[in-house]
Motif scaffolding. Structure first.
Motif, PDB file in Angstrom:
ATOM      1  N   ALA A  81      30.584  56.108  47.649  1.00 44.61           N
ATOM      2  CA  ALA A  81      31.454  55.008  48.083  1.00 44.61           C
ATOM      3  C   ALA A  81      31.805  54.222  46.824  1.00 44.61           C
ATOM      4  N   VAL A  82      33.095  54.197  46.484  1.00 44.43           N
ATOM      5  CA  VAL A  82      33.541  53.573  45.238  1.00 44.43           C
ATOM      6  C   VAL A  82      33.916  52.112  45.503  1.00 44.43           C
ATOM      7  N   VAL A  83      33.228  51.205  44.814  1.00 41.94           N
ATOM      8  CA  VAL A  83      33.448  49.763  44.990  1.00 41.94           C
ATOM      9  C   VAL A  83      34.065  49.232  43.707  1.00 41.94           C
ATOM     10  N   GLU A  84      35.363  48.886  43.767  1.00 43.22           N
ATOM     11  CA  GLU A  84      36.045  48.471  42.532  1.00 43.22           C
ATOM     12  C   GLU A  84      36.156  46.951  42.438  1.00 43.22           C
ATOM     13  N   PHE A  85      35.771  46.422  41.292  1.00 46.24           N
ATOM     14  CA  PHE A  85      35.817  44.981  41.029  1.00 46.24           C
ATOM     15  C   PHE A  85      37.165  44.646  40.391  1.00 46.24           C
ATOM     16  N   GLY A  86      38.065  43.993  41.139  1.00 51.79           N
ATOM     17  CA  GLY A  86      39.383  43.654  40.595  1.00 51.79           C
ATOM     18  C   GLY A  86      40.247  44.887  40.424  1.00 51.79           C
ATOM     19  N   PRO A  87      40.780  45.456  41.512  1.00 52.85           N
ATOM     20  CA  PRO A  87      41.432  46.765  41.457  1.00 52.85           C
ATOM     21  C   PRO A  87      42.823  46.777  40.825  1.00 52.85           C
ATOM     22  N   GLY A  88      43.437  45.619  40.542  1.00 55.37           N
ATOM     23  CA  GLY A  88      44.810  45.645  40.018  1.00 55.37           C
ATOM     24  C   GLY A  88      45.710  46.390  40.984  1.00 55.37           C
ATOM     25  N   ASP A  89      46.507  47.340  40.475  1.00 58.05           N
ATOM     26  CA  ASP A  89      47.421  48.067  41.370  1.00 58.05           C
ATOM     27  C   ASP A  89      46.777  49.313  41.978  1.00 58.05           C
ATOM     28  N   GLY A  90      45.502  49.561  41.680  1.00 59.39           N
ATOM     29  CA  GLY A  90      44.791  50.694  42.282  1.00 59.39           C
ATOM     30  C   GLY A  90      45.032  52.018  41.589  1.00 59.39           C
ATOM     31  N   ALA A  91      45.789  52.003  40.468  1.00 61.74           N
ATOM     32  CA  ALA A  91      46.133  53.273  39.809  1.00 61.74           C
ATOM     33  C   ALA A  91      44.896  53.987  39.264  1.00 61.74           C
ATOM     34  N   LYS A  92      43.970  53.243  38.660  1.00 61.54           N
ATOM     35  CA  LYS A  92      42.782  53.893  38.097  1.00 61.54           C
ATOM     36  C   LYS A  92      41.860  54.403  39.189  1.00 61.54           C
ATOM     37  N   ALA A  93      41.786  53.677  40.294  1.00 60.50           N
ATOM     38  CA  ALA A  93      40.967  54.142  41.423  1.00 60.50           C
ATOM     39  C   ALA A  93      41.530  55.442  41.970  1.00 60.50           C
ATOM     40  N   GLU A  94      42.852  55.498  42.062  1.00 66.05           N
ATOM     41  CA  GLU A  94      43.492  56.710  42.578  1.00 66.05           C
ATOM     42  C   GLU A  94      43.106  57.907  41.717  1.00 66.05           C
ATOM     43  N   LEU A  95      43.126  57.686  40.407  1.00 65.42           N
ATOM     44  CA  LEU A  95      42.762  58.733  39.449  1.00 65.42           C
ATOM     45  C   LEU A  95      41.292  59.149  39.610  1.00 65.42           C
ATOM     46  N   LEU A  96      40.403  58.167  39.673  1.00 68.24           N
ATOM     47  CA  LEU A  96      38.975  58.459  39.801  1.00 68.24           C
ATOM     48  C   LEU A  96      38.697  59.207  41.112  1.00 68.24           C
ATOM     49  N   LEU A  97      39.265  58.699  42.209  1.00 70.07           N
ATOM     50  CA  LEU A  97      39.003  59.296  43.521  1.00 70.07           C
ATOM     51  C   LEU A  97      39.531  60.723  43.610  1.00 70.07           C
ATOM     52  N   ALA A 105      34.234  56.506  50.621  1.00 69.05           N
ATOM     53  CA  ALA A 105      35.040  55.328  50.950  1.00 69.05           C
ATOM     54  C   ALA A 105      35.533  54.695  49.658  1.00 69.05           C
ATOM     55  N   TYR A 106      36.574  53.872  49.796  1.00 71.43           N
ATOM     56  CA  TYR A 106      37.053  53.061  48.668  1.00 71.43           C
ATOM     57  C   TYR A 106      37.022  51.596  49.094  1.00 71.43           C
ATOM     58  N   VAL A 107      36.298  50.780  48.329  1.00 67.15           N
ATOM     59  CA  VAL A 107      36.124  49.362  48.656  1.00 67.15           C
ATOM     60  C   VAL A 107      36.646  48.513  47.486  1.00 67.15           C
ATOM     61  N   PRO A 108      37.932  48.116  47.535  1.00 66.80           N
ATOM     62  CA  PRO A 108      38.423  47.232  46.476  1.00 66.80           C
ATOM     63  C   PRO A 108      38.000  45.792  46.766  1.00 66.80           C
ATOM     64  N   VAL A 109      37.561  45.073  45.736  1.00 60.54           N
ATOM     65  CA  VAL A 109      37.089  43.692  45.919  1.00 60.54           C
ATOM     66  C   VAL A 109      37.918  42.773  45.030  1.00 60.54           C
ATOM     67  N   ASP A 110      38.574  41.801  45.623  1.00 60.49           N
ATOM     68  CA  ASP A 110      39.345  40.842  44.828  1.00 60.49           C
ATOM     69  C   ASP A 110      39.475  39.541  45.597  1.00 60.49           C
ATOM     70  N   ILE A 111      39.651  38.455  44.828  1.00 61.03           N
ATOM     71  CA  ILE A 111      39.794  37.146  45.471  1.00 61.03           C
ATOM     72  C   ILE A 111      41.210  36.943  46.006  1.00 61.03           C
ATOM     73  N   ALA A 112      42.192  37.689  45.461  1.00 63.34           N
ATOM     74  CA  ALA A 112      43.594  37.503  45.860  1.00 63.34           C
ATOM     75  C   ALA A 112      43.992  38.562  46.890  1.00 63.34           C
ATOM     76  N   PRO A 113      44.155  38.167  48.164  1.00 64.01           N
ATOM     77  CA  PRO A 113      44.443  39.135  49.222  1.00 64.01           C
ATOM     78  C   PRO A 113      45.699  39.964  48.958  1.00 64.01           C
ATOM     79  N   GLU A 114      46.711  39.368  48.299  1.00 61.42           N
ATOM     80  CA  GLU A 114      47.960  40.116  48.102  1.00 61.42           C
ATOM     81  C   GLU A 114      47.774  41.258  47.089  1.00 61.42           C
ATOM     82  N   TRP A 115      46.887  41.061  46.088  1.00 59.51           N
ATOM     83  CA  TRP A 115      46.621  42.132  45.126  1.00 59.51           C
ATOM     84  C   TRP A 115      45.791  43.226  45.789  1.00 59.51           C
TER      85      TRP A 115
END
Ligand code: TRP
Length: 329
Positions: A81-97, A105-115
């Motif tokens: 289960a990949v938990v990303e701290f501050g995913p930005g646009d998710g491009a690096k997660a896409e690559l890793l996954l 699972a993919y769990v992006p964590v950020d304080i800004a809901p729109e990001w």
């Protein structure tokens, strides 16, 4: 959010910006917290920075994740289960996954809901069937993981050398809290920029096209717009300075002449050449990164780099017993 709640949130944010600006500009060495660099315009300029010829970190880290994908996936093993701290646009997660074996699972964590939304929808459309479970939280603090990830092995993901934007004590505190949030037996894939010749380092933070300068100066624009300040933007210039003692690139806004700036009913005096320190980007030697990880309860299991040793990607494993129990939902 209702209109009234959104207005309250915007007003609270404005008050925090003003308070931070007054405190930072009153300090003997003027400073502004780097989080205020990232308004909508700041986020757009930052994205442009990552594509600059001088800005090697994003491109080099992406190359490492692509070219070493098999070795990284083998070291991590199946079902993470990949938990990303501050995913930005998710491009690096896409690559890793894409490289991992049967991620759970993919769990992006950020304080800004729109990001979060942007990263979550990118990964969800690239990997149909993968549970995408966003968490709205300040990732520098502890947070609870979604129950749905169950007993899947947890892999924290913190690319981009964002670790280097913390002060050293904050970096240790972040890694320790991340360990507590991820839980016992978790691991972490961490991107860290390496110490190298000074010219390459400063060029990456002061590009010929002036995009990084615009990014830095945007902070003064923001203070004028949101905090009622009267910065004359032609009176300040962006500087990227290598601090050899602390092994970090510092971004500063330098006053080009003696001047007085008004903000929140106060006068702030600048001497010619006096600067506002806006951000630091620490660079690492492998032994320094290992020591930092160890101090936070992690052990460096593997390190991947590029042939020129510009950037490093680390697989950390928790070694110390967790201080206090992981948070529960
Ligand atoms: N963490 C990256 C770095 O330090 C990205 C970054 C954060 C950055 N703030 C920045 C890049 C300001 C350029 C300017 O390089």
């Amino acid at each position: 959010m209702s209109g009234a709640l959104a207005r309250d949130a915007a007003e609270a944010q404005r008050a925090a910006l003003v308070a931070d600006a007054v405190a930072g500009l009153s300090a003997p060495r003027k400073t502004l917290p780097c989080k205020w660099l990232y308004d909508a315009e700041g986020a757009r300029l930052f994205e442009a920075i990552t594509r600059l010829p001088e800005y090697y970190p994003t491109r080099t880290e992406t190359k490492i994740l692509t070219e070493q994908a098999e070795a990284i996936a083998a070291a991590i093993g199946p079902g993470a289960a990949v938990v990303e701290f501050g995913p930005g646009d998710g491009a690096k997660a896409e690559l890793l996954l894409a490289g991992l074996h049967a991620p759970a699972a993919y769990v992006p964590v950020d304080i800004a809901p729109e990001w979060l939304e942007a990263a979550a929808s990118r990964v969800a459309s690239a990997r149909p069937g993968l549970p995408v479970l966003p968490v709205v939280a300040d990732f520098t603090q502890g947070f609870a993981l979604p129950k749905r990830i169950g007993a899947a092995p947890r892999l924290g993901f913190f690319p981009g050398s964002t670790i280097g934007n913390f002060e050293p004590a904050e970096a240790t505190a972040f890694l320790r809290r991340a360990h507590a949030s991820l839980g016992a037996g978790s691991r972490m894939l961490l991107g860290a920029d390496l110490v190298k010749e000074v010219a390459a380092l400063t060029a990456a933070y002061d590009d010929a096209a002036g995009v990084t300068a615009a990014f830095d100066l945007n902070l003064l624009h923001r203070l004028n717009r949101e905090a009622g300040a009267d910065f004359d933007l032609t009176g300040f210039a962006h500087r990227a300075v290598w601090n050899p003692a602390l092994e970090r690139v510092e971004m500063h806004l330098a006053s080009l002449r003696p001047q007085v700036v008004r903000l929140a009913g106060r006068n702030f005096r600048f001497a010619e050449g006096e600067t506002i320190h806006t951000e630091s980007s620490h660079k690492y030697r492998p032994e320094g990164l290992e020591a930092l990880a160890r101090a936070a309860g992690w052990r460096a299991a593997r390190m991947w780099s590029d042939p020129r040793r510009l950037f490093s990607v680390w697989l950390l494993e928790g070694w110390a017993p967790l201080a206090g129990a992981a948070m529960r939902c």
